[in-house]
Every structure is written in structure tokens, then in C-alpha cells.
Design a protein around this motif. Structure first.
Motif, PDB file in Angstrom:
ATOM      1  N   TYR A 760       0.740  -1.175   0.075  1.00 20.28           N
ATOM      2  CA  TYR A 760      -0.277   0.043  -0.002  1.00 20.28           C
ATOM      3  C   TYR A 760       0.825   1.190  -0.140  1.00 20.28           C
ATOM      4  O   TYR A 760       0.464   2.362  -0.660  1.00 20.28           O
ATOM      5  CB  TYR A 760      -0.881   0.229   1.194  1.00 20.28           C
ATOM      6  N   ASP A 761       1.831   1.256   0.665  1.00 21.52           N
ATOM      7  CA  ASP A 761       2.892   2.362   0.941  1.00 21.52           C
ATOM      8  C   ASP A 761       3.423   2.880  -0.589  1.00 21.52           C
ATOM      9  O   ASP A 761       3.222   4.122  -1.089  1.00 21.52           O
ATOM     10  CB  ASP A 761       4.013   2.369   1.589  1.00 21.52           C
ATOM     11  N   ALA A 762       3.969   2.011  -1.326  1.00 25.12           N
ATOM     12  CA  ALA A 762       4.526   2.174  -2.668  1.00 25.12           C
ATOM     13  C   ALA A 762       3.520   2.620  -3.473  1.00 25.12           C
ATOM     14  O   ALA A 762       3.674   3.542  -4.339  1.00 25.12           O
ATOM     15  CB  ALA A 762       5.055   0.816  -3.083  1.00 25.12           C
ATOM     16  N   TRP A 763       2.261   1.990  -3.524  1.00 24.84           N
ATOM     17  CA  TRP A 763       1.059   2.253  -4.440  1.00 24.84           C
ATOM     18  C   TRP A 763       0.602   3.784  -4.100  1.00 24.84           C
ATOM     19  O   TRP A 763       0.442   4.628  -5.105  1.00 24.84           O
ATOM     20  CB  TRP A 763      -0.188   1.378  -4.160  1.00 24.84           C
ATOM     21  N   MET A 764       0.651   4.205  -2.920  1.00 25.40           N
ATOM     22  CA  MET A 764      -0.155   5.309  -2.342  1.00 25.40           C
ATOM     23  C   MET A 764       0.992   6.521  -2.760  1.00 25.40           C
ATOM     24  O   MET A 764       0.597   7.569  -3.368  1.00 25.40           O
ATOM     25  CB  MET A 764      -0.516   5.551  -1.216  1.00 25.40           C
ATOM     26  N   LYS A 765       2.250   6.243  -2.417  1.00 24.30           N
ATOM     27  CA  LYS A 765       3.187   7.196  -2.959  1.00 24.30           C
ATOM     28  C   LYS A 765       3.354   7.423  -4.454  1.00 24.30           C
ATOM     29  O   LYS A 765       3.370   8.688  -4.942  1.00 24.30           O
ATOM     30  CB  LYS A 765       4.651   6.537  -2.518  1.00 24.30           C
ATOM     31  N   ARG A 766       3.135   6.353  -5.105  1.00 28.84           N
ATOM     32  CA  ARG A 766       3.186   6.483  -6.647  1.00 28.84           C
ATOM     33  C   ARG A 766       1.794   7.240  -7.060  1.00 28.84           C
ATOM     34  O   ARG A 766       2.192   8.311  -8.167  1.00 28.84           O
ATOM     35  CB  ARG A 766       3.231   5.448  -7.513  1.00 28.84           C
ATOM     36  N   LYS A 767       0.893   7.091  -6.685  1.00 31.00           N
ATOM     37  CA  LYS A 767      -0.290   7.866  -6.815  1.00 31.00           C
ATOM     38  C   LYS A 767      -0.250   9.435  -6.626  1.00 31.00           C
ATOM     39  O   LYS A 767      -0.869  10.359  -7.568  1.00 31.00           O
ATOM     40  CB  LYS A 767      -1.669   7.191  -6.480  1.00 31.00           C
ATOM     41  N   LEU A 782      -8.931  13.597  -6.293  1.00 31.17           N
ATOM     42  CA  LEU A 782      -8.354  12.633  -7.047  1.00 31.17           C
ATOM     43  C   LEU A 782      -7.774  11.388  -6.339  1.00 31.17           C
ATOM     44  O   LEU A 782      -8.023  10.281  -6.935  1.00 31.17           O
ATOM     45  CB  LEU A 782      -6.991  13.399  -7.844  1.00 31.17           C
ATOM     46  N   ILE A 783      -7.323  11.509  -5.168  1.00 29.09           N
ATOM     47  CA  ILE A 783      -6.947  10.392  -4.470  1.00 29.09           C
ATOM     48  C   ILE A 783      -8.115   9.570  -4.042  1.00 29.09           C
ATOM     49  O   ILE A 783      -8.061   8.154  -4.338  1.00 29.09           O
ATOM     50  CB  ILE A 783      -6.238  10.778  -3.151  1.00 29.09           C
ATOM     51  N   MET A 784      -9.116  10.268  -3.724  1.00 30.23           N
ATOM     52  CA  MET A 784     -10.410   9.467  -3.494  1.00 30.23           C
ATOM     53  C   MET A 784     -10.733   8.576  -4.767  1.00 30.23           C
ATOM     54  O   MET A 784     -11.400   7.356  -4.667  1.00 30.23           O
ATOM     55  CB  MET A 784     -11.424  10.444  -2.804  1.00 30.23           C
ATOM     56  N   GLU A 785     -10.819   9.443  -5.740  1.00 31.46           N
ATOM     57  CA  GLU A 785     -11.362   9.063  -6.959  1.00 31.46           C
ATOM     58  C   GLU A 785     -10.628   7.590  -7.383  1.00 31.46           C
ATOM     59  O   GLU A 785     -11.012   6.462  -7.733  1.00 31.46           O
ATOM     60  CB  GLU A 785     -11.371   9.877  -8.097  1.00 31.46           C
ATOM     61  N   GLU A 786      -9.320   7.623  -7.229  1.00 31.63           N
ATOM     62  CA  GLU A 786      -8.147   6.504  -7.702  1.00 31.63           C
ATOM     63  C   GLU A 786      -8.736   5.167  -6.662  1.00 31.63           C
ATOM     64  O   GLU A 786      -8.603   4.203  -7.431  1.00 31.63           O
ATOM     65  CB  GLU A 786      -6.813   6.922  -7.680  1.00 31.63           C
ATOM     66  N   VAL A 787      -8.749   5.511  -5.464  1.00 33.37           N
ATOM     67  CA  VAL A 787      -9.002   4.274  -4.579  1.00 33.37           C
ATOM     68  C   VAL A 787     -10.369   3.685  -4.823  1.00 33.37           C
ATOM     69  O   VAL A 787     -10.648   2.549  -4.949  1.00 33.37           O
ATOM     70  CB  VAL A 787      -8.950   4.908  -3.179  1.00 33.37           C
TER      71      VAL A 787
END
Length: 828
Positions: A760-767, A782-787
Motif C-alpha cells: 500500500y505504501d508504494a502504491w499510495m506514494k506513486r499515485k 483525485l486520491i479518493m477517486e483513484e481508490v
């Protein structure tokens, strides 16, 4: 040796000289106290004033002073009224027998009427002027009727009405001034109307000296000029000229030939007050100038040398007046430096007393906190051993007391029996039933009632565990109270220190600011500077109505920013509602950094009630808090838990308690208030708006991220959720933020929301890195929309994202340079 003897002789001589000086000062003090006791407490001063007021006349035959004076003394200081009565009769007797008879009749009539109407009066002070006026009218009409051989003329009626009106006014004046003649009624300061009342009383008393002369010098003129000199020297031109006008007016009413004295006294008070900076000599010169000018243009029958001699005698009286007396008088008159200093001393005493009381309360709370903590010093092992002994005592009382092997087990093999039962208790406590084979064999060999023993242990263990849990809760409650009391103690101690910080005197800086703004054509009525400390500027201003043009925000604040060398903004402004009014503005230092936040929030399954709560809290001292709390589960109960956590935290932080203590307090409250397995997480960021330093306190929460340009940093700490344990340590992570940084905080529904993601750390950092926007609200959306997209549009858990942007605080209006003025004078 000779030198030592000489020194000893000098010491003895100095002691001998000092001893008489001390005795003289002590004797003077005793004499002063005796005079105060005789004149003020025994009422001799009231009798002397009554004597002079009994002689005082208006228009050569009216006597409006006697009855008002007696009536006020009778109501205020009744025990001194006989002395006032004697003084008034003696004074009026010096005029004529008929004057004494008139005074006696009017006072007697007043006493009869006033006593007879006692039951119908509600307030003596309110009704007193009307009784005096009515008594004067009756007495004056009666005496005029008798003296005119039972006839009355229009002139007599008019004079009686004038005398009654003057008596009515004088009663109101004496009500305010007579109490000042009593030592018990002394006040620390006088109101303006009280000062005027005292002046009228003194001028009225001096009219009683009319006609008295010494070597052809008028006593009333000498004392009138001395009175004007005293007030002009002490209080300045305003009070001095007022005293001159009032005194001259009363003298002119008493004797029409004294009309020119009003001009002389008023002019002398004005000049004496203007020249008061020259001390007593300056005030004396002012009197002499007024005497010469008015004397030369005065009445033809006035001898100039006689007037000059009277002024010289008044000047001599002023010069021999002790400074201690003038300083003491100045303390009672508003507007003088001595009065201001006296008020400052009084306020300083009040401040010190308040700070001392707050410090005492702080010490009390600290002592209470220590008293709750004293049980924590007891060793846990000793406490557990004692509890185990009590437990075994209850078990053996039901089993071993009636056993025939009691002596053999507990007397001969105590250690073996004790350790064996401890093992059995341990097995039952961990739920290992039936017992292990080895322990079962040992217990059967040692105890003939092993089954009964195990049943007793099993039953007592339930009560034992409940008792331990209850004692643990009591202990944690005690710790909670101790921490809360200690936090309150620290807040009160800091508050006491703030109280003791005396406001600095910024009169020079206030004048400089006024001059600077007026040079630019800005009209300022008043400036109050409370602090010029860097980053803590506090200035109050009063300006005329600007018609809603925003003068404070657009002109005054930018100019002050250049003068003081830091950004100053309008913190609060109260504008006038009408053109002739004034506006009041409070200006202070602007924070170096500004905060802008954006929030994206969604409930599980698109519902209306979410278990997540968030809050942005603006605290004092330039701190800003951002918090997210996630209640266990979903729905109303989770929402209530998370909301309650943030509400408690907000209240405690706003009280000034340090954040670590605040979080521990909230945790203890949540863990003690319910037995349900309901927990909540807390993600808190405390940002200092002066230097952008941020403290992160994470309690069971997911990591946070800082986006700085193309780089993303993770902030995490390992703490269990709140309410799970009674006591825990809070790890604080400190990071230095910079202008342009984006702080991303989220609940577990967002961090762990992406489907088919292992890290999850790597995915969130990348997004976060891929999203190319610096707007907090856009980034959170945008973060909420990606999740949610990774979940095919489904919201599996409550989701909250809070993005905070840190930026330099740029004032709305640019600084207006005042280079010319700053070269001329620099505010320090």
C-alpha cells in the motif's frame, strides 16, 4: 589602631545623629495622627466649617449654606451633627441675633419635619434636597413676614425662592463633598463632579471669612488665590482655571464688589497651570502676571499695591506648603501624573495578588496530582504477592481449615504447599483444565482433598480476576485524574506568568506612529501599543469614520508593516455605523505561514453516516491542528466514537494543555467510560504557523504523506488505537515543513482501500506523485477517486482524505515604504 578608633567614633556620631532624626520624624507622625484624630474623627473640622458657613452670605443677606450643611451632616455623620449645629449658630451669631435666630429656627423646623416623615421616606438622600428646599422656603417666608411687620412683597418672595433653589443645589453638592471630611470615607480617587463639589465647598467656606483683614489685607482674597495656586500647581491649567471661575463666582454672589476677582482668579489659575512645569515658582509667576494685568485694568477704587501684597502672601503660603501635601492631593485628582502612578501601583498590586492566587491554585492542583501518583511507587510484585496471599487465604479457609493434615501441610511443608497451589492457580488462570498430568499427580499425592481444592480455586478465581480488573481500573482512573490535575496546574502556572508580565510603556513609540501616519494625511485619534515584540505585535487604534474605504487594511497596516519591519494585519475591526462616529481596529503580527485544506469524505456503501470524523482546529499562539479519527466499524456508533474523540481533543487542546497529555487524557476517558470493545484511531498534526514545524501524533492510524515537489515522504508511528489500553506512550514525530508542501492524511479506508495491491505504501506514494496539482481540494478528490476506481466504484469502508497545503502568508496589501520618516526616526 588610631584609624580604627576614628572610624568607631564616626560610627557612634552617625548613630547619635540618626537617632534624633528618627525620634523627630516619629514625633511628627504622632502629632499628625493626633491632629487627624482630633479634627476628623472627633468632628472639630466639621464644627469649624460650620462656623464659617454660618457666616457665609449671598447677596449680602441670604443664608443658603447653613441648613444644607447641617442636613447632610445629620444624614451622613449623625454623631457629629451637634458640633455642626453649634458651629453654625456661633457663626451666624457673629453676623446678628436675627441671623442666629433664623438659623436656629430653620434647623429646628427641618429636624421636626424630617423626623415626623421618617416612616414615609424610602431613601434619605433622594428626599433630602426637597426637605431642605421646603424648610428654607417656609423659614424665609416666615421671617420676612415677621420682619416686614406681617407684610410680604414680591421682592421678598423672589429672594425666598432664590434662597430655596440655592439650598437645593448646595444640598446635592454637600452630599458628595461632606463625606470627604471624614477619615473613614476617604477614597483613593475623586470623580470630576466630586472635585468640583469640593471646590464649591471650599469657596463657600472662604466666604465666611469675608470682611476679615490683617494689615488691610483681605483674608478671603489671600486664601482664594492660595486655593487657586494649589490646584493649578497640582492639576494644571484646566482644573486651575475651573477653581478660579467657581471661587470668583461664589465671591461675586456674596459681594457684588468682588466681581473682578473672578477674572483675576480664573486668569491666575490658567497661567499658573500653564507654568506648572516651573514647579511652585512657575505657578507663582503666573499668579503675579495675572495680578498685575487684571489689577491695572481693574476697578478704579482698587489699590494695586494691596492686591500685589495679597498675592505675595498667597505665594508665600504656597512655597511653605509641604510637597508631601501637594503630592497627596494630586493622587486624588484624575489626570495628574501622581494619580496615574497611584492607579498603576493599585493595578500592579491587583495583578500581583491575582497572579499569586493563581500560582497558589496551581500548587494545589500539583499537590493533588502528586497525591494521586504516590501509590504508583509501590512495587507491582509486592502488590501481586499480597493479592495472591489474600486469594490463598480465602481458598484454604474453605478447604484446609477442617482437614486433619492441616498442620503437616502448612506447618511442616509450607513452601511446598504454597508453590503447589500457586501452580494450580496459574493453570486455572490460563484455562488449562484439566490440569497437566504432572501437576495432577503432585496435587493428589500432597492433598487429600484435591477435587474440593480445585473447585474452591475455580470459584475464588472468578472473584479474584474481577477484583484485579476493578483495582486496575481504579488505578488507571487515578492516573487519569493525576495527569489532568497536572495539566491544569501547568496551564494555571503559565497563566500566572502571563499576568505578571507588566505592560511596557510605549508612549514614545505611540507618538512616533501618530506623527508618521499624520505626515501621510491619515487622521488618527488614539493609539495604544500593548506589545512590539517580534512576531507578537499588538496595537489598538481609534480612527474617524472612513466611509467603508478600508483605511486600516489598505493604508495603516501596510505603513505599520514598514515602520516595524514585519507584516502587520488588521485582526479585528469595529466600524462606526454613522459618519460622525469612530472606528476601532486591532492590529497584530501576521503569521509567517498560511494553511489551506481540502477534504474528501465518503461513508461505506455511499451511506449518510460515516465512522470517520475530521477537524481543523485553529489554536492560540499561532498553532493549527489537523485531525482525523476513525471509529471501530461503521455506522452511528463508530461515528459517535470518532466524533467524541475529536470533540474531547479539541476542548483539551484549546485549554492550553500540551498535545501528548491531551491525547493520553482522551485515551483514558475513552477506555474508562465503557466496557464495550469500541476503539477509535487518531491522526493528529500540530503545525506551528511561525516556523512551519509540525508534530505528528498517530494513535492506531495509517501513515501520512508529505508531497514536496516531485518527492513524497511517509510519516508513520506505531501506537495502538485509543481506548484499547488504559495506559500507553505516545510517539511524536517532528518534521520541518516548507512553503508549498502538501500534507496528505487519510483513514484506513483510503490507505488500505486499493484492491489487489500488496504494498500500500508504494502504491499510495506513486499515485500522489503522479497527480499533478497543488490544489488541496483537487488532490483529495483525485486520491479518493483513484481508490474507488480500483474497487470498481464500490466503497467498502468509510473513507476520509484531508490534504493541507503550507504556504507563505502573503498579505493582501503590499507594504507602503516610509523611508523618509524611518531615516528621521526609527521606532525601537
Amino acid at each position: 589602631m588610631a584609624k580604627m578608633d576614628y572610624t568607631a567614633m564616626e560610627t557612634v556620631r552617625s548613630v547619635d545623629v540618626a537617632k534624633p532624626n528618627v525620634e523627630v520624624s516619629k514625633g511628627l507622625r504622632n502629632a499628625r495622627l493626633k491632629l487627624e484624630w482630633l479634627f476628623l474623627q472627633k468632628g472639630i473640622l466639621i464644627m469649624l466649617v460650620g462656623f464659617l458657613l454660618g457666616r457665609a452670605l449671598i447677596l449680602s443677606h441670604l443664608m443658603p449654606f447653613a441648613l444644607p450643611f447641617f442636613a447632610v451632616v445629620y444624614v451622613i455623620k449623625r454623631k457629629h451633627s451637634p458640633l455642626a449645629f453649634i458651629g453654625l449658630l456661633a457663626g451666624s451669631l457673629t453676623l446678628s441675633i436675627s441671623s442666629m435666630s433664623y438659623t436656629f429656627f430653620s434647623i429646628t423646623l427641618f429636624l421636626i419635619v424630617f423626623r415626623m416623615t421618617k416612616k414615609w421616606r424610602k431613601d434619605d438622600f433622594t428626599s433630602l434636597p426637597y426637605f431642605v428646599c421646603g424648610t428654607i422656603l417656609i423659614s424665609s417666608f416666615g421671617f420676612s413676614y415677621i420682619m416686614q411687620q406681617f407684610k410680604l412683597t414680591l421682592f421678598d418672595g423672589v429672594m425666598s425662592a432664590i434662597e430655596g433653589g440655592l439650598a437645593f443645589i448646595l444640598t446635592l453638592i454637600f452630599i458628595q463633598s461632606i463625606p470627604l471630611l471624614s477619615i473613614q470615607k476617604r477614597k483613593r480617587s475623586l470623580k470630576t463632579e466630586e472635585v468640583v463639589s469640593v471646590i464649591i465647598l471650599l469657596a463657600s467656606v472662604m466666604t465666611g471669612t469675608m470682611g476679615w483683614t490683617v494689615y488691610d489685607l483681605s483674608i478671603e482674597h489671600i486664601f482664594a488665590r492660595y486655593l487657586v495656586l494649589i490646584f493649578a500647581f497640582v492639576a494644571g491649567a484646566t482644573i486651575g482655571s475651573t477653581v478660579g471661575v467657581v471661587t470668583g463666582l461664589i465671591f461675586s454672589l456674596s459681594n457684588v464688589t468682588s466681581l473682578y476677582q473672578m477674572s483675576l482668579l480664573a486668569f491666575a489659575g490658567l497661567l499658573g497651570g500653564i507654568m506648572k512645569e516651573g514647579k511652585k515658582v512657575g505657578a507663582s509667576i503666573g499668579l503675579m502676571i495675572a495680578t498685575l494685568l487684571v489689577g491695572m485694568y481693574g476697578e478704579a477704587n482698587t489699590i494695586l499695591t494691596q492686591t500685589v501684597y495679597e498675592s505675595l502672601v498667597a505665594i508665600c503660603l504656597l512655597l511653605i506648603t509641604p510637597n508631601t501635601l501637594t503630592n497627596k492631593l494630586a493622587k486624588f485628582i484624575p489626570g495628574t501624573n501622581e494619580y496615574h502612578q497611584e492607579q498603576q501601583i493599585y493595578m500592579r498590586k491587583i495583578r500581583d495578588v491575582t497572579a499569586s492566587r493563581v500560582s497558589q491554585f496551581s500548587s494545589v492542583f500539583e499537590a493533588l496530582s502528586n497525591s494521586f501518583k504516590q501509590f504508583d511507587h509501590i512495587k507491582e510484585e509486592d502488590h501481586d504477592d499480597k493479592e495472591l496471599d489474600y486469594f490463598l487465604s480465602n481458598v484454604t479457609e474453605k478447604t484446609c481449615q477442617t482437614c486433619f493434615k492441616k498442620e503437616q501441610c502448612w506447618a511442616n511443608h509450607f513452601d511446598k504447599t504454597y508453590n503447589l497451589l500457586k501452580d494450580v492457580i496459574y493453570e486455572h488462570d490460563i484455562g488449562n483444565i484439566p490440569l497437566s498430568p504432572r501437576l495432577t499427580r503432585d496435587l493428589e499425592k500432597h492433598c487429600t482433598r484435591n477435587d474440593k481444592m480445585q473447585d474452591a480455586i475455580s470459584k475464588e478465581l472468578t472473584f479474584y480476576q474481577a477484583n484485579l480488573k476493578l483495582k486496575k481500573q481504579v488505578k488507571e482512573s487515578r492516573k487519569l485524574v493525576a495527569e489532568q490535575l497536572l495539566g491544569v496546574s501547568e496551564v494555571m502556572r503559565d497563566f500566572a506568568k502571563e499576568i505578571q508580565k507588566e505592560r511596557e510603556n510605549h508612549e514614545i513609540q505611540e507618538e512616533q506612529i501618530l506623527e508618521s501616519l499624520e505626515d501621510f494625511g491619515i487622521d488618527i485619534e488614539h493609539v495604544d501599543i500593548f506589545s512590539l515584540e517580534k512576531g507578537n505585535v499588538d496595537i489598538d487604534m481609534t480612527i474617524p469614520y472612513c466611509g467603508g474605504k478600508g483605511t486600516c487594511e489598505k493604508l495603516i497596516a501596510p505603513m505599520l508593516s514598514d515602520i516595524l519591519g514585519e507584516t502587520v494585519v488588521v485582526q479585528k475591526e469595529e466600524c462606526a455605523t454613522f459618519p460622525s462616529g469612530t472606528c476601532h481596529a486591532m492590529l497584530g503580527s501576521a503569521k509567517n505561514y498560511a494553511i489551506e485544506s481540502g477534504v474528501a469524505h465518503a461513508a461505506k456503501g455511499g451511506g449518510l453516516v460515516s465512522g470517520d470524523s475530521y477537524s481543523m482546529i485553529e489554536l492560540g499562539a499561532g498553532k493549527y491542528a489537523v485531525a482525523i479519527s476513525d471509529g471501530m466499524g461503521n455506522g452511528e456508533r463508530a461515528h459517535y466514537e470518532s466524533l467524541e474523540t475529536l470533540t474531547l481533543l479539541k476542548k483539551i487542546l484549546q485549554s492550553g494543555i500540551e498535545e501528548k497529555v491531551a491525547i493520553k487524557s482522551v485515551n483514558s476517558i475513552l477506555s474508562l467510560r465503557t466496557t464495550d470493545e469500541i476503539f477509535s484511531t487518531l491522526d493528529l498534526a500540530m503545525i506551528d504557523l511561525h516556523n512551519a514545524t509540525s508534530n505528528f501524533l498517530k494513535v492506531g492510524s495509517t501513515p501520512s504523506f508529505i508531497k514536496r515537489g516531485d518527492k513524497v515522504f511517509k510519516i508513520e508511528a506505531s501506537n495502538l488505537p485509543m481506548g484499547m489500553f488504559y495506559e500507553f506512550d505516545v510517539d511524536v514525530v517532528t518534521e520541518q515543513l516548507k512553503a508549498g508542501d502538501l500534507l496528505i492524511m487519510m483513514s484506513d479506508g483510503v490507505f488500505e482501500g486499493p484492491k489487489h495491491v500488496e504494498n500500500y505504501d508504494a502504491w499510495m506514494k506513486r499515485k500522489i506523485k503522479e497527480i499533478n496539482t497543488s490544489d488541496p481540494q483537487e488532490l483529495s478528490d483525485l486520491i479518493m477517486e483513484e481508490v474507488i476506481r480500483t474497487r470498481s466504484g464500490n466503497i467498502e469502508d468509510d473513507m476520509t482524505v484531508v490534504v493541507t497545503k503550507v504556504s507563505h502568508n502573503t498579505p493582501k496589501w503590499a507594504t507602503i515604504p516610509i523611508n523618509y520618516y524611518r531615516k528621521k526616526k526609527k521606532i525601537s
